[in-house]
Design a protein around this motif. Sequence first.
Motif, PDB file in Angstrom:
ATOM      1  N   HIS A  30       1.088  -0.988   0.306  1.00 51.03           N
ATOM      2  CA  HIS A  30      -0.204  -0.079  -0.142  1.00 51.03           C
ATOM      3  C   HIS A  30       0.844   1.204  -0.096  1.00 51.03           C
ATOM      4  CE1 HIS A  30      -3.414   2.352   2.168  1.00 51.03           C
ATOM      5  NE2 HIS A  30      -3.694   2.539   1.317  1.00 51.03           N
ATOM      6  N   LEU A  31       0.421   1.984  -1.044  1.00 50.06           N
ATOM      7  CA  LEU A  31       1.278   3.310  -1.011  1.00 50.06           C
ATOM      8  C   LEU A  31       0.579   3.834  -0.546  1.00 50.06           C
ATOM      9  CD1 LEU A  31       2.871   2.619  -4.514  1.00 50.06           C
ATOM     10  CD2 LEU A  31       4.156   1.626  -2.551  1.00 50.06           C
ATOM     11  N   ILE A  32       1.135   5.721   0.285  1.00 54.00           N
ATOM     12  CA  ILE A  32      -0.147   6.517   0.580  1.00 54.00           C
ATOM     13  C   ILE A  32       0.554   7.959  -0.207  1.00 54.00           C
ATOM     14  CG2 ILE A  32      -1.621   5.253   2.336  1.00 54.00           C
ATOM     15  CD1 ILE A  32       0.132   6.517   4.611  1.00 54.00           C
ATOM     16  N   HIS A  33       0.157   9.134   0.214  1.00 55.03           N
ATOM     17  CA  HIS A  33       0.629  10.563  -0.169  1.00 55.03           C
ATOM     18  C   HIS A  33      -0.490  11.462   0.312  1.00 55.03           C
ATOM     19  CE1 HIS A  33      -1.883  10.848  -3.588  1.00 55.03           C
ATOM     20  NE2 HIS A  33      -2.591  10.347  -3.682  1.00 55.03           N
ATOM     21  N   GLU A  34       0.268  12.321   0.681  1.00 50.06           N
ATOM     22  CA  GLU A  34      -0.653  12.914   1.503  1.00 50.06           C
ATOM     23  C   GLU A  34      -1.762  13.862   1.110  1.00 50.06           C
ATOM     24  OE1 GLU A  34       2.052  14.175  -0.598  1.00 50.06           O
ATOM     25  OE2 GLU A  34       1.241  15.750  -1.968  1.00 50.06           O
ATOM     26  N   VAL A  35      -2.584  13.538   0.203  1.00 51.45           N
ATOM     27  CA  VAL A  35      -3.309  14.126  -0.796  1.00 51.45           C
ATOM     28  C   VAL A  35      -5.057  13.573  -0.063  1.00 51.45           C
ATOM     29  CG1 VAL A  35      -5.203  15.159  -2.586  1.00 51.45           C
ATOM     30  CG2 VAL A  35      -2.802  15.669  -2.485  1.00 51.45           C
ATOM     31  N   THR A  36      -4.514  11.462  -0.887  1.00 48.34           N
ATOM     32  CA  THR A  36      -5.947  10.935  -0.694  1.00 48.34           C
ATOM     33  C   THR A  36      -6.048  10.304   0.605  1.00 48.34           C
ATOM     34  OG1 THR A  36      -4.591   9.666  -1.848  1.00 48.34           O
ATOM     35  CG2 THR A  36      -6.378  11.125  -2.990  1.00 48.34           C
ATOM     36  N   SER A  37      -4.623  10.318   1.534  1.00 48.49           N
ATOM     37  CA  SER A  37      -4.421   9.960   2.704  1.00 48.49           C
ATOM     38  C   SER A  37      -5.070  10.386   4.247  1.00 48.49           C
ATOM     39  CB  SER A  37      -3.551   9.193   3.543  1.00 48.49           C
ATOM     40  OG  SER A  37      -2.788  10.257   3.345  1.00 48.49           O
ATOM     41  N   PRO A  38      -5.055  11.831   4.214  1.00 50.72           N
ATOM     42  CA  PRO A  38      -5.520  12.375   5.606  1.00 50.72           C
ATOM     43  C   PRO A  38      -6.807  11.858   6.379  1.00 50.72           C
ATOM     44  CG  PRO A  38      -5.244  14.420   4.386  1.00 50.72           C
ATOM     45  CD  PRO A  38      -4.480  12.946   3.304  1.00 50.72           C
ATOM     46  N   GLN A  39      -7.946  11.727   5.234  1.00 54.23           N
ATOM     47  CA  GLN A  39      -9.093  11.414   5.125  1.00 54.23           C
ATOM     48  C   GLN A  39      -9.325  10.282   6.224  1.00 54.23           C
ATOM     49  OE1 GLN A  39      -8.429  12.512   3.002  1.00 54.23           O
ATOM     50  NE2 GLN A  39      -9.135  14.584   2.400  1.00 54.23           N
ATOM     51  N   ALA A  40      -8.946   8.722   5.478  1.00 51.89           N
ATOM     52  CA  ALA A  40      -8.671   7.741   5.814  1.00 51.89           C
ATOM     53  C   ALA A  40      -7.850   7.447   7.320  1.00 51.89           C
ATOM     54  CB  ALA A  40      -8.090   6.889   4.607  1.00 51.89           C
ATOM     55  N   PHE A  41      -7.688   8.130   7.414  1.00 55.92           N
ATOM     56  CA  PHE A  41      -6.417   8.364   8.476  1.00 55.92           C
ATOM     57  C   PHE A  41      -7.795   8.641   9.793  1.00 55.92           C
ATOM     58  CE2 PHE A  41      -1.932   7.750   6.964  1.00 55.92           C
ATOM     59  CZ  PHE A  41      -1.946   6.460   7.051  1.00 55.92           C
ATOM     60  N   GLY A  42      -8.334   9.869   9.371  1.00 55.56           N
ATOM     61  CA  GLY A  42      -9.579  10.990  10.882  1.00 55.56           C
ATOM     62  C   GLY A  42     -10.495   9.641  10.485  1.00 55.56           C
ATOM     63  N   MET A  43     -10.875   8.412   9.436  1.00 51.19           N
ATOM     64  CA  MET A  43     -12.004   7.636   9.576  1.00 51.19           C
ATOM     65  C   MET A  43     -11.860   6.663  10.746  1.00 51.19           C
ATOM     66  SD  MET A  43     -13.611   7.531   6.075  1.00 51.19           S
ATOM     67  CE  MET A  43     -12.621   8.160   4.422  1.00 51.19           C
TER      68      MET A  43
ATOM     69  N   ALA B  30      -8.441  20.789  -8.554  1.00 50.79           N
ATOM     70  CA  ALA B  30      -7.380  19.740  -7.897  1.00 50.79           C
ATOM     71  C   ALA B  30      -7.266  21.045  -6.519  1.00 50.79           C
ATOM     72  CB  ALA B  30      -5.669  19.841  -8.598  1.00 50.79           C
ATOM     73  N   ARG B  31      -7.541  22.539  -7.210  1.00 52.16           N
ATOM     74  CA  ARG B  31      -6.664  23.266  -5.839  1.00 52.16           C
ATOM     75  C   ARG B  31      -7.746  23.570  -5.300  1.00 52.16           C
ATOM     76  NH1 ARG B  31      -9.219  26.281 -10.041  1.00 52.16           N
ATOM     77  NH2 ARG B  31     -11.037  27.492  -9.474  1.00 52.16           N
ATOM     78  N   PHE B  32      -8.711  22.544  -5.072  1.00 53.32           N
ATOM     79  CA  PHE B  32      -9.801  22.799  -3.662  1.00 53.32           C
ATOM     80  C   PHE B  32      -9.582  21.268  -2.937  1.00 53.32           C
ATOM     81  CE2 PHE B  32     -12.672  25.121  -6.383  1.00 53.32           C
ATOM     82  CZ  PHE B  32     -12.554  26.515  -6.099  1.00 53.32           C
ATOM     83  N   MET B  33      -8.622  20.494  -3.516  1.00 53.25           N
ATOM     84  CA  MET B  33      -8.048  19.409  -2.602  1.00 53.25           C
ATOM     85  C   MET B  33      -7.385  19.294  -1.287  1.00 53.25           C
ATOM     86  SD  MET B  33      -8.562  16.151  -5.169  1.00 53.25           S
ATOM     87  CE  MET B  33      -6.811  16.002  -6.158  1.00 53.25           C
ATOM     88  N   LYS B  34      -6.195  20.410  -1.488  1.00 49.22           N
ATOM     89  CA  LYS B  34      -6.027  20.765  -0.386  1.00 49.22           C
ATOM     90  C   LYS B  34      -6.396  20.698   1.606  1.00 49.22           C
ATOM     91  CE  LYS B  34      -3.317  23.763  -2.589  1.00 49.22           C
ATOM     92  NZ  LYS B  34      -2.565  24.917  -2.904  1.00 49.22           N
ATOM     93  N   CYS B  35      -6.956  19.538   1.716  1.00 50.46           N
ATOM     94  CA  CYS B  35      -7.754  19.503   3.053  1.00 50.46           C
ATOM     95  C   CYS B  35      -7.188  18.858   3.552  1.00 50.46           C
ATOM     96  CB  CYS B  35      -9.140  19.824   2.513  1.00 50.46           C
ATOM     97  SG  CYS B  35     -10.208  18.940   1.161  1.00 50.46           S
ATOM     98  N   VAL B  36      -7.367  18.259   4.834  1.00 51.41           N
ATOM     99  CA  VAL B  36      -7.282  16.926   5.519  1.00 51.41           C
ATOM    100  C   VAL B  36      -8.700  16.604   5.753  1.00 51.41           C
ATOM    101  CG1 VAL B  36      -4.865  17.794   6.072  1.00 51.41           C
ATOM    102  CG2 VAL B  36      -6.593  18.519   7.845  1.00 51.41           C
TER     103      VAL B  36
END
Lengths: 474, 199
Positions: A30-43, B30-36
């Motif tokens: 599993h490879l992760i990066h900053e854009v699509t992972s933070p919400q996953a860790f939140g869940m 993409a610019r609106f994806m800068k969020c956690v």
Amino acid sequence: MGKTLFHKVWEDHAVRKLPNGQTQLFIGTHLIHEVTSPQAFGMLRDLGLTVKYPSRTFATVDHIVPTNELVEPYSDPLAQAMIEALRKNTKEFGITFFDTNTGKQGVVHIVGPEQGITQPGTTIACGDSHTATHGAFGAIAFGIGTSQVRDVLATQTMALSPLKVRRINVDGKLAPGVYAKDVILHIIRLLGVNGGIGFAYEYGGEVFDNFSMEERMTVCNMSIEGGARCGYVNPDEKTFEYLKGRPYTPNGAKWEDAVKKWKSYASDKDAEYDDVVNIKAEDIKPTVTWGINPGQAVFIDENLPLLDELDGTDRANAAEAFEHMSLTPGAPIRGTKIDVAFIGSCTNGRLSDLEEAAKYIKGKHVAPGVTAICVPGSQVVAKIAEEKGLDEVFREAGFEWRGAGCSMCLAMNPDKLKGNQLSASSSNRNFKGRQGSPTGRTILMSPVMVAAAAVTGEVCDAREVFGFAETVSA
Amino acid sequence: MAALEKITKVTGRAVPVPGDDVDTDRIIPARFMKCVTFDGLGEFAFYDVRYDGEGNKKQHPLNEKRFEGATIMLVGSNFGCGSSREHAPQSLHKFGVRAIIGLSYAEIFFGNSTTLGMPCVSVDKNTLHTLTQFVEAHPEKALTIDLEKMTVTAGENSYPITLAESAHDGLLAGEWDPLALLLNKPEDIEAVADRLHYV
């Protein structure tokens, strides 16, 4: 009847059938990066879950990293917050993180292979559609959404429906000046941007046998642009040679065992395919896009289509594309003025891409008024390129030499088109707004074609500009 | 984990969003994806389609008063192609969309939407045309997507819809988010890990 690599890997990784008919599939890497992972860790936290196999997850930061601002805090506080969230999450859950100070950071699809994490016969998932890249090694690699990132973190599995397999043979020899990028743009143009829905693409034939691993990655990378969920090339000696001695590759006595196992995953000679497409290498010429999806492409010496030549749906799409791109139906694409030249991305930001472009750009200069940037895909690529003096070649030619990241491919960092600038780009998507400006325009092409466009200030045939036109048949 | 609601029907007014191969960059730039978190993404759904560079509303069905509050979108083919970003279906869901009717969908988008409990059903070209005409003529009237009967009803008429069996079964069973299923037999997962040569 023999089996394909896809079916062998699928069977070995199937955990069980779910009530809805999907398969619970084990994801080895599993490879992760900053854009699509933070919400996953939140869940995960919300559900009180943890990461099941932290040693099988690897992280890096790529999309938001500024390529010309290497010191933190970054001027964009949102980018800073995202990199810090990844640091916190990887630390808390014990995940390996190739951070910016490790010398290994870069675009996730470049980092995986160069660290030897990407291996044949494995399943790989990452919250990024270009995960298909890893199929170059004979892995089955899926781009996934954030909820699936959560699923893989929590269980190391995900729910998937099986795919059909389409074998795409490209036989013969590519003419000089025709690159892996031209091959995949040609395939997408031929089969359509939705032609691959429901399929895994298996690429093979003489052209793929002769391709380097980096060239195979370029093609597999854009499988998703053809609608395929993943793409792969069967592993061979070239695959093993590339992997030998890399940090995460088996070594010593384990190496021979691994190679034996890897070989066993290659599709059987008598494997049965759901579809087979045959393409002649000699029919492929340098290809550039003209529209707003990667299937809207022409050979460099072709004229743009006339609206009357297209049927209903394609015509409506083309009309929209011509309007956005300010291009004229029936006109040649050659001679279209450019404002920006971008060499980089997970498609074409590897060492061989930079070397090939540098070979031709050496001693030439970027045309007045053109902003040209070269962005190595990873810190490792940057380091080797700099040791070889490529940075100097690009700088002397008038290119900016940048730090590693996704950069102007999708412009989540400060590298963006302004207004309706037109970019000659080695990246993978020409969607409206993709390079950071809602009215910005993108023409996709190979790195050498970008170099030629940078030098002349217009879309042109690199074979003529760089003097290998004499080797090209009329 | 808490049980999920069974999704058998979606009723609501609809809005046509024209075009084929609508990519997820267009659904959420993409610019609106800068969020956690995914919070607040609703207002950015189709942002560059709905607003010009100065933030003024452009002419688009999603901006029309008569379609305000619509919960079903009518779309073309290969909807949601491109990036795997779940931000795209999340932004539509937060914008108020509860179901999509179209010709076809890109696979990752389709899966991401199902996991949110937002069905993406398919109809043929003629039906899409008919539904679009109905919605244009009667924007105030609701459509009903019935996942048990596999029909969409517009006024007096019903039309067949299709949906991948796995998504269909998951929605009707209240198991559209697979996580609970994936978690419930850890020993099976470990058995696969043990037999794999590289784990």
